[in-house]
Enzyme design. Structure first.
Site, short mmCIF file in Angstrom:
data_model
loop_
_atom_site.label_atom_id
_atom_site.label_comp_id
_atom_site.label_asym_id
_atom_site.label_seq_id
_atom_site.Cartn_x
_atom_site.Cartn_y
_atom_site.Cartn_z
N HIS A 159 0.84 -1.21 0.00
CA HIS A 159 0.00 0.00 0.00
C HIS A 159 0.88 1.27 0.00
CE1 HIS A 159 -3.11 2.81 1.26
NE2 HIS A 159 -4.01 1.87 1.32
N GLU A 263 -0.78 1.19 -5.47
CA GLU A 263 -0.54 -0.02 -4.69
C GLU A 263 -0.53 -1.27 -5.56
OE1 GLU A 263 -3.81 0.18 -1.88
OE2 GLU A 263 -3.72 2.37 -2.02
O1 TA6 Z 1 -6.06 1.69 -0.70
C1 TA6 Z 1 -7.26 2.34 -0.65
C2 TA6 Z 1 -7.98 2.06 0.66
O2 TA6 Z 1 -8.56 0.77 0.65
C3 TA6 Z 1 -9.00 3.17 0.86
O3 TA6 Z 1 -10.30 2.68 0.72
C4 TA6 Z 1 -8.68 3.71 2.26
O4 TA6 Z 1 -9.44 3.03 3.23
C5 TA6 Z 1 -7.18 3.40 2.36
O5 TA6 Z 1 -7.07 2.10 1.79
C6 TA6 Z 1 -6.60 3.53 3.74
O6 TA6 Z 1 -6.98 2.47 4.56
P1 TA6 Z 1 -6.45 2.45 6.09
O7 TA6 Z 1 -7.04 1.23 6.71
O8 TA6 Z 1 -4.95 2.40 6.04
O9 TA6 Z 1 -6.92 3.76 6.69
#
Ligand code: TA6
Length: 296
Positions: A159, A263
């Site tokens: 991520h 990601e």
């Molecule tokens: O990568 C996108 C995502 O799935 C978004 O929907 C947002 O929730 C982001 O990840 C961040 O997630 P987190 O659990 O790290 O706050």
């Protein structure tokens, strides 16, 4: 070398040949810094990131395993980023060329406790390496070590939060014309238009069957990030923009202007491993002056 990071959490500092560096916390197996030869920080970590288990560090490269996103039985993005990893002293031989001097091998294995929420045994080995030119390479090897003959399936993402000078001056090349699931519209499937992606509002899209190379062009900095991936067919693009930014306690109100998540992921089709089988997922990041990169 091993060092103490924020709140005394252990981290490993990698130093590259020509001044580049990287840092990875044992907490979460979480890369939080990647600097080029000029000492410029290339990853985004929020100034309000909470370096305190069990909260995931906001920024860097969170490891999403064994579940990407919130569609499943586990907490959002699984639990690998909320666990304490160890340094792996006897990893199986990683195929690596000798120039890869700066690397560390981390390992995550489930505790009895963990088995209660995800009843499988696995070995998750993560190698973080700095290449001779300052490239950052992450290699994940996940092996099913179940003794009950049971296979398991998971979804996965690196991520990655890239640091950008101004999100409204960023273009992403490589995802044109591809299908994507829009997380802002109940994961409905759409097709991307034909030219580079630009940003003027919240975006949260899972691009499917994407190429192994994606370019993120930071116009202002005249810098292009090149993301190369292997074993990871999908790519998630996320920027929370202003409203969502304000709703996150561990994210500054205007920090959305200076970050972009691209990601490398396996989301649409979960990965299934039978006992004894091993999966490998690689991510390689480089940052090059944009003048060399038009259309490459
Ligand atoms: O990568 C996108 C995502 O799935 C978004 O929907 C947002 O929730 C982001 O990840 C961040 O997630 P987190 O659990 O790290 O706050």
């Amino acid at each position: 070398e091993l060092a103490k990071g924020v709140n005394g959490l252990d981290k490993v500092v990698l130093r590259g040949a020509r001044g580049s560096s990287a840092e990875v916390y044992l907490y979460g197996g979480h890369v939080t810094s990647w600097k080029n030869d000029h000492g410029e920080e290339l990853l985004f970590v929020s100034s309000k990131a909470i370096f305190k288990p069990p909260k995931a560090i906001r920024g860097g490269i969170p490891i999403c395993f064994p579940q990407f996103g919130s569609h499943g039985t586990l907490e959002q993005h699984g639990f690998a980023r909320n666990k304490l990893w160890s340094i792996d002293t006897d990893p199986p031989p990683f195929p690596t060329n000798s120039s890869n001097k700066a690397f560390v091998d981390l390992i995550l294995k489930p505790s009895e406790e963990d088995a209660k929420i995800w009843p499988h045994s696995y070995e998750f080995r993560l190698r973080v390496a700095l290449g001779p030119g300052g490239d950052l390479m992450l290699t994940s090897r996940i092996r099913n070590t179940n003794s009950d003959g049971k296979a398991f399936s998971y979804t996965f993402a690196y991520h990655t939060y890239f640091s950008v000078s101004d999100i409204s001056e960023v273009r992403v090349e490589g995802l044109e014309t591809l299908d994507y699931l829009d997380n802002l519209q109940e994961q409905e499937r759409f097709t991307e238009q034909g030219d580079a992606i630009t940003f003027e509002s919240e975006v949260d899209k899972i691009y499917l069957s994407t190429p192994s190379k994606i370019a993120i062009i930071d116009h202002e900095k005249k810098r292009t990030f090149v993301l190369r991936k292997d074993g990871l067919p999908d790519a998630v693009v996320w920027n929370p923009w202003d409203k969502k930014a304000k709703a996150m306690a561990d994210f500054g109100d205007d920090e959305y202007k200076h970050m972009l998540c691209i990601e490398a992921a396996a989301v649409e089709k979960p990965i299934t491993l039978k006992p004894g089988e091993e999966w490998k997922g690689r991510l390689e990041l480089s940052a090059v002056p944009s003048s060399y990169c038009s259309g490459q």
